[in-house]
Design a protein around this motif. Structure first.
Motif, PDB file in Angstrom:
ATOM      1  N   ALA A  33       0.842  -1.199   0.000  1.00 18.63           N
ATOM      2  CA  ALA A  33       0.000   0.000   0.000  1.00 18.63           C
ATOM      3  C   ALA A  33       0.881   1.255   0.000  1.00 18.63           C
ATOM      4  CB  ALA A  33      -0.904  -0.007   1.234  1.00 18.63           C
ATOM      5  N   GLY A  34       0.542   2.177  -0.884  1.00 15.47           N
ATOM      6  CA  GLY A  34       1.301   3.424  -0.966  1.00 15.47           C
ATOM      7  C   GLY A  34       2.602   3.309  -1.723  1.00 15.47           C
ATOM      8  N   TRP A  35       2.796   2.207  -2.446  1.00 14.83           N
ATOM      9  CA  TRP A  35       4.068   2.011  -3.146  1.00 14.83           C
ATOM     10  C   TRP A  35       4.366   3.129  -4.128  1.00 14.83           C
ATOM     11  CZ3 TRP A  35       4.342   1.826  -8.430  1.00 14.83           C
ATOM     12  CH2 TRP A  35       3.161   1.560  -9.134  1.00 14.83           C
ATOM     13  N   GLU A  36       3.326   3.729  -4.717  1.00 13.39           N
ATOM     14  CA  GLU A  36       3.550   4.787  -5.713  1.00 13.39           C
ATOM     15  C   GLU A  36       4.346   5.953  -5.112  1.00 13.39           C
ATOM     16  OE1 GLU A  36      -0.529   2.924  -6.714  1.00 13.39           O
ATOM     17  OE2 GLU A  36       0.561   3.554  -4.916  1.00 13.39           O
ATOM     18  N   TYR A  37       3.960   6.352  -3.909  1.00 14.32           N
ATOM     19  CA  TYR A  37       4.613   7.493  -3.267  1.00 14.32           C
ATOM     20  C   TYR A  37       6.006   7.128  -2.769  1.00 14.32           C
ATOM     21  CZ  TYR A  37      -0.115   9.295  -3.564  1.00 14.32           C
ATOM     22  OH  TYR A  37      -1.328   9.701  -4.035  1.00 14.32           O
ATOM     23  N   LEU A  38       6.155   5.883  -2.345  1.00 16.22           N
ATOM     24  CA  LEU A  38       7.488   5.424  -1.927  1.00 16.22           C
ATOM     25  C   LEU A  38       8.438   5.389  -3.123  1.00 16.22           C
ATOM     26  CD1 LEU A  38       6.455   2.511   0.468  1.00 16.22           C
ATOM     27  CD2 LEU A  38       7.274   4.780   1.106  1.00 16.22           C
ATOM     28  N   LEU A  39       7.933   4.933  -4.262  1.00 18.75           N
ATOM     29  CA  LEU A  39       8.751   4.917  -5.480  1.00 18.75           C
ATOM     30  C   LEU A  39       9.159   6.336  -5.857  1.00 18.75           C
ATOM     31  CD1 LEU A  39       9.925   3.453  -7.981  1.00 18.75           C
ATOM     32  CD2 LEU A  39       7.684   3.754  -9.076  1.00 18.75           C
ATOM     33  N   PHE A  40       8.226   7.254  -5.777  1.00 23.31           N
ATOM     34  CA  PHE A  40       8.494   8.655  -6.106  1.00 23.31           C
ATOM     35  C   PHE A  40       9.576   9.234  -5.197  1.00 23.31           C
ATOM     36  CE2 PHE A  40       7.400  13.114  -5.041  1.00 23.31           C
ATOM     37  CZ  PHE A  40       7.653  13.704  -6.270  1.00 23.31           C
ATOM     38  N   LEU A  97       3.744  19.173 -11.746  1.00 19.43           N
ATOM     39  CA  LEU A  97       3.032  18.746 -10.538  1.00 19.43           C
ATOM     40  C   LEU A  97       1.518  18.671 -10.760  1.00 19.43           C
ATOM     41  CD1 LEU A  97       4.977  20.661  -7.754  1.00 19.43           C
ATOM     42  CD2 LEU A  97       4.973  18.205  -8.181  1.00 19.43           C
ATOM     43  N   ALA A  98       1.008  19.523 -11.651  1.00 22.80           N
ATOM     44  CA  ALA A  98      -0.436  19.512 -11.919  1.00 22.80           C
ATOM     45  C   ALA A  98      -0.890  18.190 -12.532  1.00 22.80           C
ATOM     46  CB  ALA A  98      -0.799  20.670 -12.839  1.00 22.80           C
ATOM     47  N   ALA A  99       0.050  17.452 -13.115  1.00 23.65           N
ATOM     48  CA  ALA A  99      -0.292  16.178 -13.759  1.00 23.65           C
ATOM     49  C   ALA A  99       0.010  14.989 -12.854  1.00 23.65           C
ATOM     50  CB  ALA A  99       0.483  16.039 -15.075  1.00 23.65           C
ATOM     51  N   PHE A 167      11.991  19.978  -0.136  1.00 24.97           N
ATOM     52  CA  PHE A 167      10.879  19.138  -0.576  1.00 24.97           C
ATOM     53  C   PHE A 167      11.286  17.669  -0.608  1.00 24.97           C
ATOM     54  CE2 PHE A 167       8.791  16.956  -4.145  1.00 24.97           C
ATOM     55  CZ  PHE A 167       7.457  17.076  -3.784  1.00 24.97           C
ATOM     56  N   ILE A 168      12.473  17.388  -1.138  1.00 27.69           N
ATOM     57  CA  ILE A 168      12.944  16.004  -1.214  1.00 27.69           C
ATOM     58  C   ILE A 168      13.136  15.427   0.187  1.00 27.69           C
ATOM     59  CG2 ILE A 168      14.869  14.526  -1.917  1.00 27.69           C
ATOM     60  CD1 ILE A 168      15.238  16.387  -4.345  1.00 27.69           C
ATOM     61  N   ASP A 169      13.778  16.180   1.061  1.00 28.48           N
ATOM     62  CA  ASP A 169      14.009  15.701   2.430  1.00 28.48           C
ATOM     63  C   ASP A 169      12.680  15.470   3.166  1.00 28.48           C
ATOM     64  OD1 ASP A 169      16.709  15.863   1.963  1.00 28.48           O
ATOM     65  OD2 ASP A 169      16.981  17.760   3.027  1.00 28.48           O
ATOM     66  N   ALA A 170      11.768  16.428   3.037  1.00 33.45           N
ATOM     67  CA  ALA A 170      10.483  16.318   3.728  1.00 33.45           C
ATOM     68  C   ALA A 170       9.657  15.154   3.174  1.00 33.45           C
ATOM     69  CB  ALA A 170       9.710  17.627   3.612  1.00 33.45           C
ATOM     70  N   ILE A 194      -4.992   5.608  -0.232  1.00 26.50           N
ATOM     71  CA  ILE A 194      -3.881   6.462   0.195  1.00 26.50           C
ATOM     72  C   ILE A 194      -3.662   7.560  -0.832  1.00 26.50           C
ATOM     73  CG2 ILE A 194      -1.413   6.521   0.696  1.00 26.50           C
ATOM     74  CD1 ILE A 194      -1.701   3.561   1.537  1.00 26.50           C
ATOM     75  N   THR A 195      -3.737   8.780  -0.371  1.00 24.35           N
ATOM     76  CA  THR A 195      -3.497   9.929  -1.239  1.00 24.35           C
ATOM     77  C   THR A 195      -2.562  10.891  -0.521  1.00 24.35           C
ATOM     78  OG1 THR A 195      -5.701   9.745  -2.224  1.00 24.35           O
ATOM     79  CG2 THR A 195      -4.525  11.826  -2.541  1.00 24.35           C
ATOM     80  N   VAL A 196      -1.485  11.264  -1.192  1.00 21.01           N
ATOM     81  CA  VAL A 196      -0.534  12.241  -0.653  1.00 21.01           C
ATOM     82  C   VAL A 196      -0.480  13.407  -1.627  1.00 21.01           C
ATOM     83  CG1 VAL A 196       1.840  12.676   0.030  1.00 21.01           C
ATOM     84  CG2 VAL A 196       0.813  10.437   0.484  1.00 21.01           C
ATOM     85  N   GLU A 197      -0.867  14.567  -1.173  1.00 21.44           N
ATOM     86  CA  GLU A 197      -0.863  15.750  -2.038  1.00 21.44           C
ATOM     87  C   GLU A 197       0.537  16.365  -2.038  1.00 21.44           C
ATOM     88  OE1 GLU A 197      -2.470  18.325  -4.782  1.00 21.44           O
ATOM     89  OE2 GLU A 197      -3.422  16.599  -3.843  1.00 21.44           O
ATOM     90  N   LEU A 198       1.100  16.477  -3.223  1.00 22.47           N
ATOM     91  CA  LEU A 198       2.453  17.018  -3.354  1.00 22.47           C
ATOM     92  C   LEU A 198       2.388  18.468  -3.808  1.00 22.47           C
ATOM     93  CD1 LEU A 198       4.033  13.988  -5.237  1.00 22.47           C
ATOM     94  CD2 LEU A 198       4.178  14.484  -2.798  1.00 22.47           C
ATOM     95  N   THR A 199       2.961  19.345  -3.034  1.00 22.67           N
ATOM     96  CA  THR A 199       2.991  20.761  -3.397  1.00 22.67           C
ATOM     97  C   THR A 199       4.426  21.263  -3.301  1.00 22.67           C
ATOM     98  OG1 THR A 199       2.510  21.422  -1.113  1.00 22.67           O
ATOM     99  CG2 THR A 199       0.641  21.177  -2.608  1.00 22.67           C
TER     100      THR A 199
END
Length: 234
Positions: A33-40, A97-99, A167-170, A194-199
């Motif tokens: 679960a959440g692998w997409e954000y971990l990969l990113f 980021l919008a995409a 941003f990368i560290d956080a 799981i949704t993580v909003e990236l700004t």
């Protein structure tokens, strides 16, 4: 179970942001679960690490590329053009980021690894270009009246560089924590999408820019006074 199998399974059990190619492969093989954000986040961390010597060059304010000499009447147009190039480097960030939904997928849907890596690579690519931009400015020789202004202008992208690093560290810290929480989640607990909003907003230091412009104006006036026969440099 042989040692090789045990080693592979141990790598696959790593919880958190992947810090190397093996951990990345294990993540993609298991897709928790959440692998997409971990990969990113892993792609960001690994790519930033690959640029560590570029960061060192930037900290030491080292030049890059062949030396170029500018006459005094060329400096204002040169700086104007370089400031425009700085904006050109920064501008794509918001479109990228919008995409992000295309990369991570809608809530409850699986993401696209290629698009996730594309998103991370663009962010780190802008980071690299900003450092290269500053290094390019430092290989320019100008009359001494203009040296302080040119040196200060070379720092115009520093705020954006620091914003990307932060941003990368956080992101890595946040997603390491999320991965641990998910790993400790009880099987009977309902799984929420799981949704993580990236700004990430990149800015230029306005105070630095104003100071550099004031220094440039003063240098232009002094250069013109000392070289009355030269072309207008304003």
């Amino acid at each position: 179970m042989n040692d090789e199998t045990s080693e592979v399974q141990a790598r696959q059990c790593v919880v958190g942001v992947p810090r190397d190619a093996e951990q990345t492969q294990a993540l993609l093989a298991t897709r928790p679960a959440g692998w997409e954000y971990l990969l990113f986040a892993g792609r960001l961390v690994q790519a930033q690490r690959a640029l560590r010597l570029g960061w060192r060059n930037h900290v030491l304010e080292l030049p890059r590329g062949p030396y170029r000499a500018l006459a005094g009447d060329e400096v204002p147009n040169y700086l104007s053009g370089e400031f425009g190039r700085l904006g050109w480097i920064i501008e794509p960030m918001q479109r990228v980021l919008a995409a992000q939904e295309d990369a991570f997928g809608r809530p409850g849907e699986s993401g696209e690894p290629d698009l996730i890596e594309h998103l991370a690579d663009w962010i780190v690519g802008i980071y690299r270009q900003l450092m290269d931009w500053a290094a390019d400015m430092r290989n320019v020789g100008v009359p001494e009246e203009f040296e302080p202004a040119v040196k200060l202008f070379a720092h115009a992208g520093d705020a954006s560089i620091e914003q990307i690093r932060d941003f990368i560290d956080a992101s890595a810290r946040r997603l390491d924590e999320l991965a641990v929480q998910l790993a400790n989640q009880r099987p009977e607990e309902p799984a929420e999408p799981i949704t993580v909003e990236l700004t990430l907003t990149l800015t230029v230091d306005d105070a630095l820019n104003e100071e550099a412009l004031a220094m440039l104006g003063d240098a232009v006036a002094r250069f013109a006074a000392q070289n009355p026969s030269s072309e207008n440099v304003a």
